[in-house]
Scaffold this motif. Structure first.
Motif, PDB file in Angstrom:
ATOM      1  N   ASP A  71       1.444   7.126  69.070  1.00 18.51           N
ATOM      2  CA  ASP A  71       2.453   7.976  68.436  1.00 18.51           C
ATOM      3  C   ASP A  71       1.836   8.618  67.201  1.00 18.51           C
ATOM      4  OD1 ASP A  71       4.835   9.261  67.776  1.00 18.51           O
ATOM      5  OD2 ASP A  71       6.043   7.426  67.817  1.00 18.51           O
ATOM      6  N   ARG A  72       2.345   9.785  66.880  1.00 19.11           N
ATOM      7  CA  ARG A  72       1.860  10.512  65.713  1.00 19.11           C
ATOM      8  C   ARG A  72       2.998  11.345  65.165  1.00 19.11           C
ATOM      9  NH1 ARG A  72      -3.199  14.663  65.665  1.00 19.11           N
ATOM     10  NH2 ARG A  72      -2.761  15.447  63.582  1.00 19.11           N
ATOM     11  N   ARG A  73       3.267  11.215  63.875  1.00 19.10           N
ATOM     12  CA  ARG A  73       4.400  11.905  63.266  1.00 19.10           C
ATOM     13  C   ARG A  73       4.026  12.471  61.904  1.00 19.10           C
ATOM     14  NH1 ARG A  73       9.552   8.067  64.655  1.00 19.10           N
ATOM     15  NH2 ARG A  73       8.885   7.586  66.770  1.00 19.10           N
ATOM     16  N   ILE A  74       4.869  13.408  61.460  1.00 19.10           N
ATOM     17  CA  ILE A  74       4.749  13.959  60.111  1.00 19.10           C
ATOM     18  C   ILE A  74       6.113  13.832  59.442  1.00 19.10           C
ATOM     19  CG2 ILE A  74       4.365  16.040  58.735  1.00 19.10           C
ATOM     20  CD1 ILE A  74       2.292  16.912  60.664  1.00 19.10           C
ATOM     21  N   VAL A  75       6.103  13.351  58.196  1.00 18.88           N
ATOM     22  CA  VAL A  75       7.341  13.279  57.410  1.00 18.88           C
ATOM     23  C   VAL A  75       7.099  13.869  56.021  1.00 18.88           C
ATOM     24  CG1 VAL A  75       8.339  11.281  58.586  1.00 18.88           C
ATOM     25  CG2 VAL A  75       6.876  10.928  56.592  1.00 18.88           C
ATOM     26  N   LYS A  76       8.189  14.236  55.378  1.00 10.85           N
ATOM     27  CA  LYS A  76       8.133  14.757  54.007  1.00 10.85           C
ATOM     28  C   LYS A  76       7.833  13.621  53.027  1.00 10.85           C
ATOM     29  CE  LYS A  76       9.702  19.009  54.908  1.00 10.85           C
ATOM     30  NZ  LYS A  76       8.611  19.815  55.337  1.00 10.85           N
ATOM     31  N   ASP A  77       7.415  13.995  51.823  1.00 13.88           N
ATOM     32  CA  ASP A  77       7.159  13.026  50.750  1.00 13.88           C
ATOM     33  C   ASP A  77       8.494  12.507  50.208  1.00 13.88           C
ATOM     34  OD1 ASP A  77       4.128  13.132  49.977  1.00 13.88           O
ATOM     35  OD2 ASP A  77       4.701  15.213  50.314  1.00 13.88           O
ATOM     36  N   ASP A  78       9.128  11.634  50.966  1.00 15.97           N
ATOM     37  CA  ASP A  78      10.427  11.075  50.600  1.00 15.97           C
ATOM     38  C   ASP A  78      10.420   9.600  51.004  1.00 15.97           C
ATOM     39  OD1 ASP A  78      13.541  11.558  50.094  1.00 15.97           O
ATOM     40  OD2 ASP A  78      13.323  10.350  51.910  1.00 15.97           O
ATOM     41  N   ILE A  79      10.749   8.715  50.060  1.00 12.80           N
ATOM     42  CA  ILE A  79      10.620   7.276  50.318  1.00 12.80           C
ATOM     43  C   ILE A  79      11.407   6.847  51.554  1.00 12.80           C
ATOM     44  CG2 ILE A  79      11.226   4.981  49.430  1.00 12.80           C
ATOM     45  CD1 ILE A  79      10.264   5.882  46.698  1.00 12.80           C
ATOM     46  N   VAL A  80      12.663   7.268  51.673  1.00  5.04           N
ATOM     47  CA  VAL A  80      13.490   6.835  52.800  1.00  5.04           C
ATOM     48  C   VAL A  80      12.953   7.408  54.121  1.00  5.04           C
ATOM     49  CG1 VAL A  80      15.805   6.875  53.805  1.00  5.04           C
ATOM     50  CG2 VAL A  80      15.509   6.452  51.356  1.00  5.04           C
ATOM     51  N   ASP A  81      12.538   8.681  54.104  1.00  4.81           N
ATOM     52  CA  ASP A  81      11.975   9.285  55.320  1.00  4.81           C
ATOM     53  C   ASP A  81      10.697   8.565  55.749  1.00  4.81           C
ATOM     54  OD1 ASP A  81      14.029  11.119  55.264  1.00  4.81           O
ATOM     55  OD2 ASP A  81      12.795  12.813  54.618  1.00  4.81           O
ATOM     56  N   ILE A  82       9.851   8.225  54.782  1.00  9.35           N
ATOM     57  CA  ILE A  82       8.600   7.520  55.085  1.00  9.35           C
ATOM     58  C   ILE A  82       8.906   6.138  55.663  1.00  9.35           C
ATOM     59  CG2 ILE A  82       6.509   6.482  54.098  1.00  9.35           C
ATOM     60  CD1 ILE A  82       6.646   8.801  51.959  1.00  9.35           C
ATOM     61  N   GLN A  83       9.802   5.398  55.008  1.00 10.97           N
ATOM     62  CA  GLN A  83      10.132   4.056  55.506  1.00 10.97           C
ATOM     63  C   GLN A  83      10.752   4.109  56.894  1.00 10.97           C
ATOM     64  OE1 GLN A  83      12.477   2.409  52.263  1.00 10.97           O
ATOM     65  NE2 GLN A  83      10.687   1.318  51.494  1.00 10.97           N
ATOM     66  N   THR A  84      11.638   5.070  57.123  1.00 15.00           N
ATOM     67  CA  THR A  84      12.284   5.207  58.432  1.00 15.00           C
ATOM     68  C   THR A  84      11.237   5.463  59.517  1.00 15.00           C
ATOM     69  OG1 THR A  84      14.310   6.031  57.423  1.00 15.00           O
ATOM     70  CG2 THR A  84      13.984   6.520  59.762  1.00 15.00           C
TER      71      THR A  84
END
Length: 165
Positions: A37-50
């Motif tokens: 799997d490979r994903r990109i998320v924004k620099d946001d603590i909750v988004d990163i943890q999720t």
């Protein structure tokens, strides 16, 4: 064969232009590690943890994040991931900064790069977003040592299981 998941943390990248994620994927694949799997998320603590916890559920042996490991206000990867790790491997960050110091000088001091094991005993690396930093970490530290780290933790888990009975 080991499996890995890659999480890129960036406010500006997409999978189409995620050069560090591409590099990590290529180097792991060349070393017989399957990317599941490979994903990109924004620099946001909750988004990163999720996203991290979702990747954890896929049960890879290794999770690698790239980006957000500096000291700028937007760099929240370490704040997000560290609470999800039950064991830190201090030598990884120490060696990474030492190697980086020889490459980029005192700017290496701002790196919070780290490695550890999460609560599912998956080997986790948090790397800077720069291509050179990712290449250095994989070539000099991760590829030469990941099998030994996974072996050590799997032996420990067997011991824990045997002692429980």
């Amino acid at each position: 064969m080991n499996q890995a998941a890659i999480l890129t943390i960036s406010d500006s990248r997409s999978l189409a232009d995620d050069r560090s994620g591409d590099l990590i994927s290529d180097l792991l694949t060349k070393n017989h590690i399957t990317i599941i799997d490979r994903r990109i998320v924004k620099d946001d603590i909750v988004d990163i943890q999720t996203a991290f916890l979702e990747l954890e559920q896929a049960r890879p042996d290794i999770i690698i994040t790239t980006g957000g490991t500096g000291v700028a206000r937007r760099d929240v990867t370490i704040s997000a991931v560290r609470p999800l790790l039950q064991r830190i491997i201090p030598g990884f960050g120490e060696m990474f900064r030492q190697i980086s110091f020889h490459e980029i000088g005192t700017r290496a001091l701002a790196s919070q790069a780290l490695a550890g094991f999460n609560y599912r005993w998956q080997l986790t690396y948090c790397l800077p977003g720069s291509l050179n930093a990712c290449k250095t970490a994989l070539d000099r530290l991760i590829i030469p040592e990941y099998q030994h780290l996974l072996y050590e933790i799997s032996n420990q888990r067997k011991d824990d299981h045997n002692h429980a009975h």
